[in-house]
Design a protein around this motif. Structure first.
Motif, PDB file in Angstrom:
ATOM      1  N   ASN A  71     -51.466  51.826 -26.755  1.00 35.06           N
ATOM      2  CA  ASN A  71     -50.582  53.030 -27.151  1.00 35.06           C
ATOM      3  C   ASN A  71     -49.764  53.257 -28.359  1.00 35.06           C
ATOM      4  O   ASN A  71     -49.552  54.057 -28.939  1.00 35.06           O
ATOM      5  CB  ASN A  71     -49.660  53.423 -25.858  1.00 35.06           C
ATOM      6  CG  ASN A  71     -50.170  53.884 -24.631  1.00 35.06           C
ATOM      7  OD1 ASN A  71     -51.231  54.690 -24.673  1.00 35.06           O
ATOM      8  ND2 ASN A  71     -49.522  54.063 -23.527  1.00 35.06           N
ATOM      9  N   GLU A  72     -49.333  51.698 -28.793  1.00 33.17           N
ATOM     10  CA  GLU A  72     -48.691  51.836 -29.861  1.00 33.17           C
ATOM     11  C   GLU A  72     -49.562  51.874 -31.050  1.00 33.17           C
ATOM     12  O   GLU A  72     -49.124  52.443 -32.086  1.00 33.17           O
ATOM     13  CB  GLU A  72     -48.021  50.240 -30.067  1.00 33.17           C
ATOM     14  CG  GLU A  72     -46.983  50.012 -31.165  1.00 33.17           C
ATOM     15  CD  GLU A  72     -46.529  48.840 -31.443  1.00 33.17           C
ATOM     16  OE1 GLU A  72     -45.996  48.419 -32.528  1.00 33.17           O
ATOM     17  OE2 GLU A  72     -46.421  47.922 -30.485  1.00 33.17           O
ATOM     18  N   ASN A  75     -49.875  55.659 -31.356  1.00 36.27           N
ATOM     19  CA  ASN A  75     -48.655  56.300 -31.917  1.00 36.27           C
ATOM     20  C   ASN A  75     -48.505  55.952 -33.390  1.00 36.27           C
ATOM     21  O   ASN A  75     -48.014  56.758 -34.148  1.00 36.27           O
ATOM     22  CB  ASN A  75     -47.749  55.695 -31.053  1.00 36.27           C
ATOM     23  CG  ASN A  75     -47.430  56.330 -29.627  1.00 36.27           C
ATOM     24  OD1 ASN A  75     -47.969  57.352 -29.484  1.00 36.27           O
ATOM     25  ND2 ASN A  75     -46.859  55.751 -28.648  1.00 36.27           N
ATOM     26  N   SER A  79     -48.731  58.666 -36.428  1.00 35.13           N
ATOM     27  CA  SER A  79     -47.385  58.905 -37.263  1.00 35.13           C
ATOM     28  C   SER A  79     -47.719  59.089 -38.865  1.00 35.13           C
ATOM     29  O   SER A  79     -46.839  59.573 -39.508  1.00 35.13           O
ATOM     30  CB  SER A  79     -46.518  57.660 -37.312  1.00 35.13           C
ATOM     31  OG  SER A  79     -47.233  56.521 -38.024  1.00 35.13           O
ATOM     32  N   GLY A 298     -52.376  57.834 -23.929  1.00 34.40           N
ATOM     33  CA  GLY A 298     -51.176  58.023 -24.475  1.00 34.40           C
ATOM     34  C   GLY A 298     -50.191  59.224 -24.017  1.00 34.40           C
ATOM     35  O   GLY A 298     -49.022  58.983 -23.762  1.00 34.40           O
ATOM     36  N   ARG A 321     -47.032  64.734 -25.173  1.00 38.94           N
ATOM     37  CA  ARG A 321     -47.519  63.950 -26.024  1.00 38.94           C
ATOM     38  C   ARG A 321     -46.315  63.322 -26.858  1.00 38.94           C
ATOM     39  O   ARG A 321     -45.542  63.593 -27.773  1.00 38.94           O
ATOM     40  CB  ARG A 321     -48.533  64.413 -27.083  1.00 38.94           C
ATOM     41  CG  ARG A 321     -49.208  63.423 -28.067  1.00 38.94           C
ATOM     42  CD  ARG A 321     -50.512  63.946 -28.606  1.00 38.94           C
ATOM     43  NE  ARG A 321     -51.525  64.141 -27.397  1.00 38.94           N
ATOM     44  CZ  ARG A 321     -52.530  64.625 -27.571  1.00 38.94           C
ATOM     45  NH1 ARG A 321     -52.802  65.054 -28.657  1.00 38.94           N
ATOM     46  NH2 ARG A 321     -53.420  64.803 -26.622  1.00 38.94           N
ATOM     47  N   SER A 323     -45.759  60.925 -29.215  1.00 38.34           N
ATOM     48  CA  SER A 323     -45.966  60.739 -30.395  1.00 38.34           C
ATOM     49  C   SER A 323     -45.450  62.017 -31.191  1.00 38.34           C
ATOM     50  O   SER A 323     -44.996  61.655 -32.508  1.00 38.34           O
ATOM     51  CB  SER A 323     -47.326  60.119 -30.822  1.00 38.34           C
ATOM     52  OG  SER A 323     -48.272  61.260 -30.604  1.00 38.34           O
ATOM     53  N   THR A 324     -45.465  63.081 -30.748  1.00 37.84           N
ATOM     54  CA  THR A 324     -45.175  64.372 -31.516  1.00 37.84           C
ATOM     55  C   THR A 324     -44.101  65.223 -30.759  1.00 37.84           C
ATOM     56  O   THR A 324     -43.371  65.919 -31.141  1.00 37.84           O
ATOM     57  CB  THR A 324     -46.357  65.310 -31.630  1.00 37.84           C
ATOM     58  OG1 THR A 324     -46.796  65.640 -30.326  1.00 37.84           O
ATOM     59  CG2 THR A 324     -47.579  64.644 -32.262  1.00 37.84           C
ATOM     60  N   ALA A 344     -40.157  60.798 -28.236  1.00 37.22           N
ATOM     61  CA  ALA A 344     -40.715  59.426 -27.791  1.00 37.22           C
ATOM     62  C   ALA A 344     -39.895  58.711 -26.744  1.00 37.22           C
ATOM     63  O   ALA A 344     -38.362  58.734 -27.126  1.00 37.22           O
ATOM     64  CB  ALA A 344     -41.029  58.409 -28.904  1.00 37.22           C
TER      65      ALA A 344
END
Length: 436
Positions: A71-72, A75, A79, A298, A321, A323-324, A344
């Motif tokens: 997941n990282e 993400n 970014s 994710g 989501r 990340s956004t 997040a």
């Protein structure tokens, strides 16, 4: 609970100084007598493959990166999307080269300024894998040198056919998030799956996960109730209004539970979001299966009746989501509705907070123990309820009192208890599920 994630990006079109030949080799050709120059979006759609890359870091710096979760990786890759970064062999952003291999090095959290396509495997940072082994956070690599090489971050299969995949890449027109045919667009070299040797699977719990819904609706009960999904057995344990237990076999380890009235009549039913495939597996009233492709690894699922304002009684799916900070909601006709809500670390919820019209979205913020609920007019309602470690639920827990509005609650894994908030702010505690 659920949502899909589709990025809408404005991509910058650039060529690194002194690298005209490399960029031209990858850029699409357009008619010289066009009435207007092509748009950035048009160039991005045609731009494929590598556009050259800078030199790898020195051999002494080629140690494997720090341990990183899948997941990282996704993400981190996300970014850089939409920042308007210019492709360059020489420039850097956040210490990483702004080319395809520098971008992949950033996503994998390797040393700066990053490796090149010829170095990932020989350095011991990555290893070749098979197509069957691909998971989000892995990559597709063409390990040729310079402009002939390219690397793409794999974010998941677009559907069960595994003929195309969701991906992040840095090409001559900028950082892109798009679907790519497996293993890559034809005519751009040989691509093979590869894995960062320091990547680890995201931790998934085998403990109970909470759900809520109106399981008794067929008996005329308007009130919502609670339940848990037990990944170790692939079973839902649902609490009926009289306190009795109903068990449904549905799902498997790694799935995330959702619930809504998929049929548009009778009781709410259960379903799961499967991150490994980006699919929802929904159980209909007659026990049949409905599969919807929506979301990716994710994402966190939500479900609700987003179309109620159009007279549609059926629930649908969506994803949040992190990340956004966006919800991607699926409407009954399959169209997408995007709502910016949350950040997040938030956990998504959904419900009819207004008591009329469509269901809406919200988030539970563990860091503050607050619910941030979106009302129909876009305004914010904040409720203090819960604490770090709690998992949110929502349903019309007061339905037996004739109130139409949805309520919030939490399930506390440490005690196996639901703490439900009624319309008047009072607390109802229910023991249900196994403490972790």
């Amino acid at each position: 609970m659920s949502t899909t994630h589709v990025f809408s990006r404005a991509l910058a079109v650039t060529a690194a100084a002194g690298l005209v030949a490399g960029i031209l080799a990858a850029a699409p050709a357009f008619a010289a007598d066009s009435a207007a120059p092509p748009s950035a979006a048009a160039i991005a759609a045609e731009d494929k493959g590598g556009a050259g890359q800078g030199r790898s870091v020195a051999p002494s710096q080629l140690a494997a990166g720090t341990q990183i979760s899948r997941n990282e990786v996704i993400n981190r890759a996300a970014s850089w999307v939409g920042l308007g970064l210019e492709y360059s062999w020489d420039n850097t952003y956040q210490g990483y080269r702004t080319d395809c291999s520098g971008y992949a090095s950033m996503a994998w959290h390797l040393g700066t300024p990053g490796l090149d396509t010829t170095s990932f495997v020989p350095s011991g940072v990555a290893s070749w894998i098979s197509k069957a082994e691909l998971k989000p956070g892995d990559a597709l690599l063409n390990d040729a040198a310079g402009a002939l090489g390219h690397i793409v971050i794999f974010a998941g299969w677009t559907d069960s056919s595994q003929s195309s995949y969701d991906a992040y890449e840095f090409t001559g027109s900028g950082v892109q998030h798009r679907a790519i045919p497996y293993p890559y667009f034809s005519g751009h070299g040989t691509f093979k799956p590869v894995r960062n040797n320091s990547i680890v699977d995201d931790v998934t719990t085998t403990g109970d996960e909470p759900v809520a819904g109106n399981w008794d609706a067929g008996n005329g009960s308007p009130a919502g109730n609670v339940g848990v999904f037990r990944p170790s057995t692939g079973q839902f344990h649902l609490r009926m209004d009289d306190g009795s237990l109903k068990i449904l076999d549905w799902g498997q380890a790694g799935d995330i539970p959702v619930s809504a009235n998929w049929d548009g009549a009778g009781p709410d039913n259960v379903g799961v979001f499967r991150p490994s495939t980006g699919q929802f597996h929904l159980r209909m009233d007659d026990g049949s299966l409905k599969i919807l492709d929506w979301g990716q690894a994710g994402d966190l699922p939500v479900a609700g009746n987003w179309d109620a304002g159009n007279g549609s009684p059926a629930g649908n799916v969506g994803v949040f989501r992190p990340s956004t900070g966006q919800f991607h909601l699926r409407m009954d006709d399959g169209s997408l509705k995007i709502l910016d809500w949350g950040q997040a670390g938030d956990i998504p919820v959904s419900g009819n907070w207004d008591g009329a019209g469509p269901d809406n979205v919200g988030v539970f913020r563990p860091s503050t123990g607050q619910f941030h609920l979106r009302m129909d007019d876009g305004s914010l309602k904040i409720l203090d309820w819960g604490q770090a470690g709690d998992l949110p639920v929502s349903a019309n827990f007061d339905g037996g009192n004739g109130t139409p509005a949805g309520n919030i609650g939490i399930w506390r894994p440490s005690t196996g208890q639901f703490h439900l908030r009624n319309d008047d702010g009072s607390l109802t505690v229910l023991d249900w599920g196994q403490p972790r």
